[in-house]
Every structure is written in structure tokens, then in C-alpha cells.
Design a protein around this motif. Structure first.
Motif, PDB file in Angstrom:
ATOM      1  N   SER A   6      17.056  -9.013   8.367  1.00 17.88           N
ATOM      2  CA  SER A   6      16.257  -8.247   7.722  1.00 17.88           C
ATOM      3  C   SER A   6      16.215  -8.267   6.144  1.00 17.88           C
ATOM      4  CB  SER A   6      15.972  -6.697   8.138  1.00 17.88           C
ATOM      5  OG  SER A   6      15.099  -5.768   7.456  1.00 17.88           O
ATOM      6  N   VAL A  10      13.638  -9.587   3.291  1.00 19.42           N
ATOM      7  CA  VAL A  10      13.358  -8.996   1.974  1.00 19.42           C
ATOM      8  C   VAL A  10      13.546  -9.754   0.820  1.00 19.42           C
ATOM      9  CG1 VAL A  10      14.180  -6.923   0.600  1.00 19.42           C
ATOM     10  CG2 VAL A  10      13.880  -6.701   3.103  1.00 19.42           C
ATOM     11  N   TYR A 213       7.967  -1.469  -2.232  1.00 18.20           N
ATOM     12  CA  TYR A 213       8.498  -2.526  -1.227  1.00 18.20           C
ATOM     13  C   TYR A 213       9.471  -2.057  -0.366  1.00 18.20           C
ATOM     14  CZ  TYR A 213       9.735  -6.963   0.551  1.00 18.20           C
ATOM     15  OH  TYR A 213       9.971  -7.952   1.378  1.00 18.20           O
ATOM     16  N   PHE A 214      10.362  -1.348  -0.745  1.00 17.94           N
ATOM     17  CA  PHE A 214      11.349  -0.886   0.139  1.00 17.94           C
ATOM     18  C   PHE A 214      11.236   0.508   0.792  1.00 17.94           C
ATOM     19  CE2 PHE A 214      14.157  -3.138  -3.036  1.00 17.94           C
ATOM     20  CZ  PHE A 214      14.437  -4.198  -2.235  1.00 17.94           C
ATOM     21  N   ASN A 217       6.882  -1.509   2.542  1.00 20.36           N
ATOM     22  CA  ASN A 217       6.540  -2.549   3.003  1.00 20.36           C
ATOM     23  C   ASN A 217       7.845  -3.126   4.090  1.00 20.36           C
ATOM     24  OD1 ASN A 217       4.796  -2.386   1.090  1.00 20.36           O
ATOM     25  ND2 ASN A 217       4.513  -4.475   0.448  1.00 20.36           N
ATOM     26  N   VAL A 218       8.912  -2.462   3.528  1.00 18.99           N
ATOM     27  CA  VAL A 218      10.243  -2.941   4.816  1.00 18.99           C
ATOM     28  C   VAL A 218      10.446  -1.722   5.753  1.00 18.99           C
ATOM     29  CG1 VAL A 218      12.579  -3.270   4.628  1.00 18.99           C
ATOM     30  CG2 VAL A 218      11.286  -3.883   2.744  1.00 18.99           C
ATOM     31  N   ASP A 220      12.961  -1.942   7.923  1.00 20.70           N
ATOM     32  CA  ASP A 220      14.479  -1.578   8.195  1.00 20.70           C
ATOM     33  C   ASP A 220      14.741  -0.185   7.262  1.00 20.70           C
ATOM     34  OD1 ASP A 220      17.256  -1.819   8.208  1.00 20.70           O
ATOM     35  OD2 ASP A 220      17.447  -3.605   7.795  1.00 20.70           O
TER      36      ASP A 220
END
Length: 268
Positions: A6, A10, A213-214, A217-218, A220
Motif C-alpha cells: 500500500s 501511495v 490524499y492520505f 484517497n488512501v 490504509d
């Protein structure tokens, strides 16, 4: 292993970081005409209308005993008049330049503030055009003041030939002084404002892009603390850039006043 994969994904895709193309947006109104407007120009026009409306409505509704809003506007006007213009030039000289410096300060401040206003998200001074306009305004004003108050010849002698400088040294000093009067003063005003707002935009947008994003979108969860940290950093940068917006307006207005004041004879 899944977490490592993951993380690699990223790094491979990455957040949607800002680029220099953000300052060259496409035309959104009147495309293909001399009156074409892109997003940044539209922000300038909207903010200009807002400034005129706020000052106009405040003036029309002004009372002898001001309310909170009128008091805030009058405080800002008084701050520029007393703490910038009169502080540098004195009241007798400064009265002539209060409207100019006040206009400059308020416009630069609110144009800068567009960087942290939702929907605008970019300072209207983050491209070279507006800092250049304000710098040339100052440039023309201190030359006009010099011609009116002491004549261009006397002004240039005073600026280019410092008292007590030996002739051999003067050969070096004279072109440097001329460069300062003609180039360094306006360019320093322009670059200082432009560079600060440009850098602030990139730092703030980097924080926001990484946070989005973190956190969004992510999938994890191991990345979420990083997203939370970047979100906090973005909030801190928003407050800091609001302060920078006011600080840069203050510096620009103060230096403009200083340069104009230098055009007056010392004994005046």
C-alpha cells in the motif's frame, strides 16, 4: 506485506500537488477576446468590487457614534494614516499620500487574503502583474514628488553623489546609486510581495493536497496519522498566511511611504 504494498502504491501515484500551471489558468469568460478573464483575474475583479461595496456602504451608513463594523473600518484607515504615513512622513507631508497608501495597503491585504478564502484559494498578488502595478505606482509617485519638491536635477545630485565620497570611489558609487533609484527600489517591492505570496501558496497547497490524499484517497489506516498531521499543518499554515497577508501589505505600504519621503529635500 500488505502495508508495504500500500505504501509503495501511495508513493507511485502520489497526491495532486500544485504546479506552476496553477498560475496560468485557462480563460473562463470572454474566451478569444481582448477581455478574456481567467480565474485569477476574476478573483481580482470580485475582490475589488467587494472593497468598493464595503467602503461605500460603510460610508453611507456612517454614524457619529460608530458601531462595531464602522469602528473596525475606521480603525484600519486610522492605522494606515497614523502608523504608516504620518509615522514616516509627518502629518504635513503625509496628508497628500494618505489616500494612495491606504488604497495600496487595503488592496494588497485583501488580495493577499484571497489565498485562504474558500473558493478563491489563491492570492490575487501571487502572479507578477499586481505587484508590478503597485511597484510602478510607487516608482512614479516618488519621481513626481522629487520633481515637484526639489527638481529632478537636485534630486539626482543628492541621490547619486553622497556627500564626502572621494572622486575615485564615486566612479563606483554613482552607477550603484543610479541602479538603486531606477531598478532596485521598485523591483525589491515587486519581488518581495510576489515571492512571499507565491511561496505561501505552494506550501499551503502542498499541506492540503497531502492531507486530502492520505485521509480520503488512501484506504490504509497506517497512513491516516500522516494525513492528520498534514491537516494540522495546513490549518497552521492558513493562520500563518493570514498573518503574512497583513504583514506583506504593511511592509509594502511602509516602504512605498519611505521611498516617497526620500524624494523630499532633507531640510523640508
Amino acid at each position: 506485506m500488505a502495508g508495504l504494498v500500500s505504501a509503495q502504491m501511495v508513493l507511485a501515484s502520489g497526491p495532486n500537488f500544485p504546479t506552476i500551471n496553477d498560475f496560468l489558468p485557462p480563460e473562463i469568460l470572454f474566451q478569444g477576446t481582448p477581455f478574456a478573464l481567467n480565474r485569477i483575474v476574476l478573483i481580482r475583479l470580485i475582490m475589488t468590487v467587494v472593497i468598493l461595496l464595503v467602503l461605500g456602504i460603510t460610508t453611507m451608513r456612517a454614524k457619529l457614534i460608530p458601531g462595531r463594523w464602522q469602528g473596525a473600518v475606521e480603525w484600519m484607515l486610522g492605522f494606515v494614516r497614523n502608523n504608516i504615513v504620518y509615522e514616516v512622513m509627518g502629518e504635513r507631508r503625509g496628508k497628500r499620500y494618505v489616500p494612495m497608501i491606504t488604497t495600496m495597503f487595503m488592496t494588497i491585504f485583501l488580495f493577499n487574503l484571497c489565498e485562504v478564502i474558500p473558493g478563491a484559494n489563491i492570492a490575487a498578488t501571487a502572479t507578477i502583474a499586481m505587484p508590478l502595478v503597485f511597484a510602478f505606482w510607487t516608482f512614479f509617485q516618488y519621481w513626481i514628488a522629487a520633481a515637484r519638491e526639489q527638481g529632478l536635477g537636485k534630486y539626482l545630485r543628492h541621490e547619486l553623489i553622497p556627500k564626502g565620497v572621494p572622486l575615485p570611489v564615486l566612479i563606483i558609487v554613482l552607477p550603484m546609486q543610479l541602479l538603486d533609484v531606477l531598478v532596485v527600489r521598485p523591483v525589491s517591492l515587486m519581488v518581495r510581495l510576489f515571492a512571499n505570496m507565491l511561496a505561501g501558496y505552494f506550501i499551503l497547497e502542498l499541506c492540503l493536497a497531502a492531507a486530502q490524499y492520505f485521509l480520503v484517497n488512501v484506504t490504509d489506516k497506517l497512513m491516516m496519522p500522516l494525513g492528520g498531521f498534514m491537516l494540522i499543518a495546513a490549518l497552521v499554515m492558513t493562520l500563518f498566511e493570514s498573518f503574512v497577508a497583513a504583514l506583506q501589505a504593511f511592509i509594502f505600504a511602509t516602504l512605498s511611504t519611505v521611498y516617497i519621503n526620500l524624494s523630499y529635500p532633507e531640510e523640508a
